[in-house]
Motif scaffolding. Structure first.
Motif, PDB file in Angstrom:
ATOM      1  N   TRP A  30      46.079 -45.578 -29.231  1.00  0.00           N
ATOM      2  CA  TRP A  30      45.014 -45.976 -28.323  1.00  0.00           C
ATOM      3  C   TRP A  30      43.959 -44.877 -28.283  1.00  0.00           C
ATOM      4  O   TRP A  30      44.282 -43.692 -28.285  1.00  0.00           O
ATOM      5  CB  TRP A  30      45.581 -46.256 -26.932  1.00  0.00           C
ATOM      6  CG  TRP A  30      46.484 -47.452 -26.959  1.00  0.00           C
ATOM      7  CD1 TRP A  30      47.781 -47.496 -27.377  1.00  0.00           C
ATOM      8  CD2 TRP A  30      46.143 -48.788 -26.592  1.00  0.00           C
ATOM      9  NE1 TRP A  30      48.265 -48.772 -27.297  1.00  0.00           N
ATOM     10  CE2 TRP A  30      47.284 -49.587 -26.806  1.00  0.00           C
ATOM     11  CE3 TRP A  30      44.983 -49.385 -26.102  1.00  0.00           C
ATOM     12  CZ2 TRP A  30      47.297 -50.946 -26.544  1.00  0.00           C
ATOM     13  CZ3 TRP A  30      44.999 -50.743 -25.833  1.00  0.00           C
ATOM     14  CH2 TRP A  30      46.140 -51.514 -26.055  1.00  0.00           C
ATOM     15  N   THR A  31      42.693 -45.289 -28.233  1.00  0.00           N
ATOM     16  CA  THR A  31      41.585 -44.357 -28.436  1.00  0.00           C
ATOM     17  C   THR A  31      40.971 -43.817 -27.151  1.00  0.00           C
ATOM     18  O   THR A  31      40.730 -42.625 -27.026  1.00  0.00           O
ATOM     19  CB  THR A  31      40.475 -45.053 -29.259  1.00  0.00           C
ATOM     20  OG1 THR A  31      41.033 -45.532 -30.486  1.00  0.00           O
ATOM     21  CG2 THR A  31      39.327 -44.099 -29.544  1.00  0.00           C
ATOM     22  N   TYR A  32      40.699 -44.708 -26.212  1.00  0.00           N
ATOM     23  CA  TYR A  32      39.965 -44.330 -25.010  1.00  0.00           C
ATOM     24  C   TYR A  32      40.914 -44.241 -23.820  1.00  0.00           C
ATOM     25  O   TYR A  32      41.793 -45.094 -23.646  1.00  0.00           O
ATOM     26  CB  TYR A  32      38.859 -45.355 -24.722  1.00  0.00           C
ATOM     27  CG  TYR A  32      37.912 -45.567 -25.872  1.00  0.00           C
ATOM     28  CD1 TYR A  32      37.933 -46.729 -26.623  1.00  0.00           C
ATOM     29  CD2 TYR A  32      36.987 -44.577 -26.213  1.00  0.00           C
ATOM     30  CE1 TYR A  32      37.069 -46.921 -27.685  1.00  0.00           C
ATOM     31  CE2 TYR A  32      36.119 -44.762 -27.275  1.00  0.00           C
ATOM     32  CZ  TYR A  32      36.168 -45.927 -28.009  1.00  0.00           C
ATOM     33  OH  TYR A  32      35.312 -46.105 -29.062  1.00  0.00           O
ATOM     34  N   TRP A  33      40.663 -43.241 -22.986  1.00  0.00           N
ATOM     35  CA  TRP A  33      41.552 -42.979 -21.854  1.00  0.00           C
ATOM     36  C   TRP A  33      40.764 -42.666 -20.596  1.00  0.00           C
ATOM     37  O   TRP A  33      39.719 -42.009 -20.655  1.00  0.00           O
ATOM     38  CB  TRP A  33      42.469 -41.785 -22.162  1.00  0.00           C
ATOM     39  CG  TRP A  33      43.420 -42.048 -23.283  1.00  0.00           C
ATOM     40  CD1 TRP A  33      43.208 -41.820 -24.605  1.00  0.00           C
ATOM     41  CD2 TRP A  33      44.718 -42.625 -23.169  1.00  0.00           C
ATOM     42  NE1 TRP A  33      44.309 -42.217 -25.335  1.00  0.00           N
ATOM     43  CE2 TRP A  33      45.250 -42.703 -24.478  1.00  0.00           C
ATOM     44  CE3 TRP A  33      45.496 -43.074 -22.110  1.00  0.00           C
ATOM     45  CZ2 TRP A  33      46.516 -43.215 -24.740  1.00  0.00           C
ATOM     46  CZ3 TRP A  33      46.751 -43.585 -22.378  1.00  0.00           C
ATOM     47  CH2 TRP A  33      47.257 -43.655 -23.674  1.00  0.00           C
ATOM     48  N   GLY A  34      41.314 -43.104 -19.464  1.00  0.00           N
ATOM     49  CA  GLY A  34      40.767 -42.681 -18.186  1.00  0.00           C
ATOM     50  C   GLY A  34      41.392 -41.369 -17.774  1.00  0.00           C
ATOM     51  O   GLY A  34      42.218 -40.793 -18.489  1.00  0.00           O
ATOM     52  N   GLN A  35      40.987 -40.905 -16.595  1.00  0.00           N
ATOM     53  CA  GLN A  35      41.496 -39.626 -16.085  1.00  0.00           C
ATOM     54  C   GLN A  35      42.839 -39.765 -15.397  1.00  0.00           C
ATOM     55  O   GLN A  35      43.516 -38.758 -15.153  1.00  0.00           O
ATOM     56  CB  GLN A  35      40.470 -39.023 -15.114  1.00  0.00           C
ATOM     57  CG  GLN A  35      39.180 -38.588 -15.799  1.00  0.00           C
ATOM     58  CD  GLN A  35      39.427 -37.542 -16.854  1.00  0.00           C
ATOM     59  OE1 GLN A  35      40.018 -36.501 -16.598  1.00  0.00           O
ATOM     60  NE2 GLN A  35      38.978 -37.802 -18.080  1.00  0.00           N
ATOM     61  N   GLY A  36      43.216 -40.969 -15.058  1.00  0.00           N
ATOM     62  CA  GLY A  36      44.511 -41.194 -14.451  1.00  0.00           C
ATOM     63  C   GLY A  36      44.464 -41.286 -12.935  1.00  0.00           C
ATOM     64  O   GLY A  36      43.557 -40.767 -12.286  1.00  0.00           O
ATOM     65  N   THR A  37      45.455 -41.975 -12.384  1.00  0.00           N
ATOM     66  CA  THR A  37      45.617 -42.078 -10.939  1.00  0.00           C
ATOM     67  C   THR A  37      47.093 -41.868 -10.620  1.00  0.00           C
ATOM     68  O   THR A  37      47.968 -42.362 -11.321  1.00  0.00           O
ATOM     69  CB  THR A  37      45.102 -43.438 -10.423  1.00  0.00           C
ATOM     70  OG1 THR A  37      45.153 -43.465  -8.995  1.00  0.00           O
ATOM     71  CG2 THR A  37      45.903 -44.614 -10.970  1.00  0.00           C
ATOM     72  N   GLN A  38      47.359 -41.106  -9.573  1.00  0.00           N
ATOM     73  CA  GLN A  38      48.725 -40.707  -9.254  1.00  0.00           C
ATOM     74  C   GLN A  38      49.439 -41.779  -8.436  1.00  0.00           C
ATOM     75  O   GLN A  38      48.890 -42.298  -7.463  1.00  0.00           O
ATOM     76  CB  GLN A  38      48.717 -39.380  -8.481  1.00  0.00           C
ATOM     77  CG  GLN A  38      50.091 -38.900  -8.059  1.00  0.00           C
ATOM     78  CD  GLN A  38      50.963 -38.506  -9.246  1.00  0.00           C
ATOM     79  OE1 GLN A  38      50.474 -37.985 -10.247  1.00  0.00           O
ATOM     80  NE2 GLN A  38      52.272 -38.748  -9.125  1.00  0.00           N
ATOM     81  N   VAL A  39      50.673 -42.056  -8.836  1.00  0.00           N
ATOM     82  CA  VAL A  39      51.552 -42.956  -8.098  1.00  0.00           C
ATOM     83  C   VAL A  39      52.826 -42.188  -7.754  1.00  0.00           C
ATOM     84  O   VAL A  39      53.460 -41.614  -8.649  1.00  0.00           O
ATOM     85  CB  VAL A  39      51.894 -44.213  -8.924  1.00  0.00           C
ATOM     86  CG1 VAL A  39      52.975 -45.031  -8.237  1.00  0.00           C
ATOM     87  CG2 VAL A  39      50.643 -45.052  -9.149  1.00  0.00           C
ATOM     88  N   THR A  40      53.159 -42.171  -6.488  1.00  0.00           N
ATOM     89  CA  THR A  40      54.369 -41.495  -6.043  1.00  0.00           C
ATOM     90  C   THR A  40      55.218 -42.471  -5.257  1.00  0.00           C
ATOM     91  O   THR A  40      54.748 -43.056  -4.279  1.00  0.00           O
ATOM     92  CB  THR A  40      54.040 -40.274  -5.170  1.00  0.00           C
ATOM     93  OG1 THR A  40      53.196 -39.379  -5.902  1.00  0.00           O
ATOM     94  CG2 THR A  40      55.315 -39.549  -4.771  1.00  0.00           C
ATOM     95  N   THR A  97      51.574 -40.212 -13.274  1.00  0.00           N
ATOM     96  CA  THR A  97      50.148 -40.467 -13.376  1.00  0.00           C
ATOM     97  C   THR A  97      49.952 -41.664 -14.295  1.00  0.00           C
ATOM     98  O   THR A  97      50.476 -41.684 -15.407  1.00  0.00           O
ATOM     99  CB  THR A  97      49.415 -39.240 -13.943  1.00  0.00           C
ATOM    100  OG1 THR A  97      49.657 -38.119 -13.090  1.00  0.00           O
ATOM    101  CG2 THR A  97      47.912 -39.494 -14.015  1.00  0.00           C
ATOM    102  N   TYR A  98      49.198 -42.628 -13.825  1.00  0.00           N
ATOM    103  CA  TYR A  98      48.977 -43.862 -14.576  1.00  0.00           C
ATOM    104  C   TYR A  98      47.592 -43.832 -15.207  1.00  0.00           C
ATOM    105  O   TYR A  98      46.603 -43.537 -14.536  1.00  0.00           O
ATOM    106  CB  TYR A  98      49.130 -45.068 -13.658  1.00  0.00           C
ATOM    107  CG  TYR A  98      50.577 -45.403 -13.376  1.00  0.00           C
ATOM    108  CD1 TYR A  98      51.362 -44.560 -12.605  1.00  0.00           C
ATOM    109  CD2 TYR A  98      51.162 -46.553 -13.906  1.00  0.00           C
ATOM    110  CE1 TYR A  98      52.697 -44.846 -12.370  1.00  0.00           C
ATOM    111  CE2 TYR A  98      52.499 -46.856 -13.661  1.00  0.00           C
ATOM    112  CZ  TYR A  98      53.258 -45.994 -12.906  1.00  0.00           C
ATOM    113  OH  TYR A  98      54.590 -46.287 -12.674  1.00  0.00           O
TER     114      TYR A  98
END
Length: 123
Positions: A110-120, A93-94
């Motif tokens: 690092w403070t702020y984060w997204g929810q992520g996107t899956q790479v397979t 997950t990126y």
């Protein structure tokens, strides 16, 4: 509240390419360094790439150097990660991140984060 939204993940065969995008909102984007991290199942989140606020400096994990490219568009509040020559070990997950210095490689910096996107990536 700052929001980071990733897109562009998917499934690809080894040797293929993907391009991830991250759009920021409620963030003074042009003043923040941005980064991409990834996390494989059962492993810690690891640094992939980062870019300074003005694109003058970029940093890459040794494992992706020469294959991945990070770049940003401050007018669009967007940071992209072009991933070429993908390998099965790139699977995970990126996550897009903001709030650290461009040379910071630890997720805790690092403070702020997204929810992520899956790479397979399949062999």
């Amino acid at each position: 509240q700052t929001q980071l939204v990733e897109s562009g993940g998917g499934s690809v065969q080894a040797g293929g390419s993907l391009r991830l995008s991250c759009v920021a909102s409620r963030l003074d984007f042009a003043t923040f360094a941005m980064a991409w991290f990834r996390q494989a199942p059962g492993k810690e989140r690891e640094f992939v790439a980062s870019i300074s606020w003005n694109s003058d400096s970029t940093y890459y994990a040794d494992s992706v150097k020469g294959r991945f490219t990070i770049f940003r568009d401050n007018a669009k509040k967007m940071v992209d990660l072009q991933m070429d020559s993908l390998e099965p070990d790139d699977t995970g997950t990126y996550y897009c991140s903001a709030g650290g210095a461009s040379w910071h490689r630890a997720a805790a910096e690092w403070t702020y984060w997204g929810q992520g996107t899956q790479v397979t990536v399949s062999a």
